[in-house]
Scaffold this motif. Structure first.
Motif, PDB file in Angstrom:
ATOM      1  N   ALA A   1      -8.402  12.322   7.920  1.00 22.63           N
ATOM      2  CA  ALA A   1      -7.978  11.746   6.746  1.00 22.63           C
ATOM      3  C   ALA A   1      -9.007  12.307   5.092  1.00 22.63           C
ATOM      4  O   ALA A   1      -9.527  12.775   5.524  1.00 22.63           O
TER       5      ALA A   1
ATOM      6  N   ARG B   1      -2.582  -0.278   4.752  1.00 18.98           N
ATOM      7  CA  ARG B   1      -3.652   1.550   3.571  1.00 18.98           C
ATOM      8  C   ARG B   1      -3.651   0.631   2.479  1.00 18.98           C
ATOM      9  O   ARG B   1      -5.104   1.467   2.449  1.00 18.98           O
TER      10      ARG B   1
ATOM     11  N   THR C   1      -6.034   5.002   4.222  1.00 19.45           N
ATOM     12  CA  THR C   1      -5.606   5.786   5.123  1.00 19.45           C
ATOM     13  C   THR C   1      -6.352   6.286   6.831  1.00 19.45           C
ATOM     14  O   THR C   1      -5.526   6.090   7.592  1.00 19.45           O
TER      15      THR C   1
END
Length: 320
Positions: free
Chosen positions: A145, A264, A269
């Protein structure tokens, strides 16, 4: 052996130093502030106050200790997790894993140190493809991420630097730590119902009790071969399995469930991927090569009986 523990006053270091002393090793343990030196000295080790990011200070401390082995356990995490800004949360730890590792390796080479054992990690950084449990031969995540890229690169750096250095370099990929000193913040969040089940909760996590992590570190130091080892318990488990169990173990209400898109927005994320896509780790190599077996072989027993009990002394914990 003469052992230099960089990070001797951290939660793992506080368990590692007594074990090394019990095994008859002579231990020098670093601390970041003078206030922590007395506890190290009282345990029977020689404390040294040193900034792991100060190359000259590290070189001088290692030269003075003249160790046979260096154990790199330096981290610097704040008490409050910040998964949404993961790299910011890990910023100093990432420097210790890069700059700090360089300084220690340079000092080790200059001092003729024969073995170097370093802390690494297995969990969110495993490749999120294939089976649910990864070995040391499986690849790490090539596309972490956005807010974990620096942390992922730091883990890769420490492993490559240590295992390719001209000495016996060992990287220990610890799972998620739990136990007194490592679990309080998570337990508090769970009791407040601030750690929900995200999506299907299918991400697989591997845990390790701090005492078992310390025992594995001693085993690696004494009889490990150069390379990488996963240091985890015997039971990788999905978040949907361990999170409700942990909540029940600490007398908390069952965690709420939220869609991934909501999580999220709230947590970022990185946390969503960890909770829904993560892969666990196998400990078979460590058990075989290091002749090591975790006492808390399952997080189930560990969560029930060894989660947040206070160690015998407030300043410097002793092993079970």
């Amino acid at each position: 052996m003469r052992v230099y523990v960089a990070g001797g006053s951290g939660e793992l270091g506080r368990r590692l130093v007594p074990r090394l002393l019990e095994r008859g090793h002579q231990v020098t343990a670093t601390v970041r502030t003078p206030g922590r030196a007395d506890a190290v000295r009282a345990a029977g080790a020689e404390p040294v106050v040193v900034d792991g990011l100060d190359a000259a200070a590290v070189r001088e401390a290692v030269d003075r200790a003249a160790p046979d082995v260096i154990v790199h356990q330096m981290t610097a995490l704040s008490a409050k997790p910040d998964f949404k800004h993961f790299d910011r949360w890990f910023a100093v730890t990432n420097r210790l894993r890069t700059e700090g590792t360089r300084h220690l390796l340079a000092a080790a080479e200059a001092a003729g140190v024969g073995r170097f054992v370093a802390q690494s990690f297995t969990g969110w950084n495993n490749a999120r493809t294939g089976g649910p449990v990864k070995t040391e031969q499986d690849p790490l995540d090539s596309e972490p991420a956005k807010w974990q890229r620096e942390s992922s690169a730091a883990i890769r750096f420490v492993e490559q630097a240590v295992t390719t250095a001209p000495l016996d370099g060992i990287a220990l990929r610890y799972g998620l730590f739990y136990g007194p000193g490592a679990s309080q913040s998570m337990v508090e969040v769970i009791r407040k119902r601030q750690f929900p089940l995200v999506g299907d909760g299918g991400g697989v996590w591997s845990w390790i009790h701090l005492d078992d992590a310390a025992a594995a570190t001693v085993a690696a130091l004494e009889r490990g071969r150069a390379g990488v080892y996963n240091i985890v318990d015997d039971e990788p488990a999905a978040v949907s399995e361990w999170l409700p169990y942990l909540a029940e173990s600490v007398g908390a209400k069952r965690p709420m469930r939220v869609p991934a898109w909501v999580a999220r927005l709230l947590a970022g994320t990185a946390m969503v991927q960890w909770c829904t896509q993560a892969r666990g780790a196998s400990n078979l190599k460590a058990k075989h090569d290091l002749d090591w077996q975790p006492v808390w072989s399952s997080w189930r027993d560990g969560f029930r009986h060894a989660l947040i009990e206070q160690p015998p002394t407030a300043e410097y914990g002793r092993d079970r």
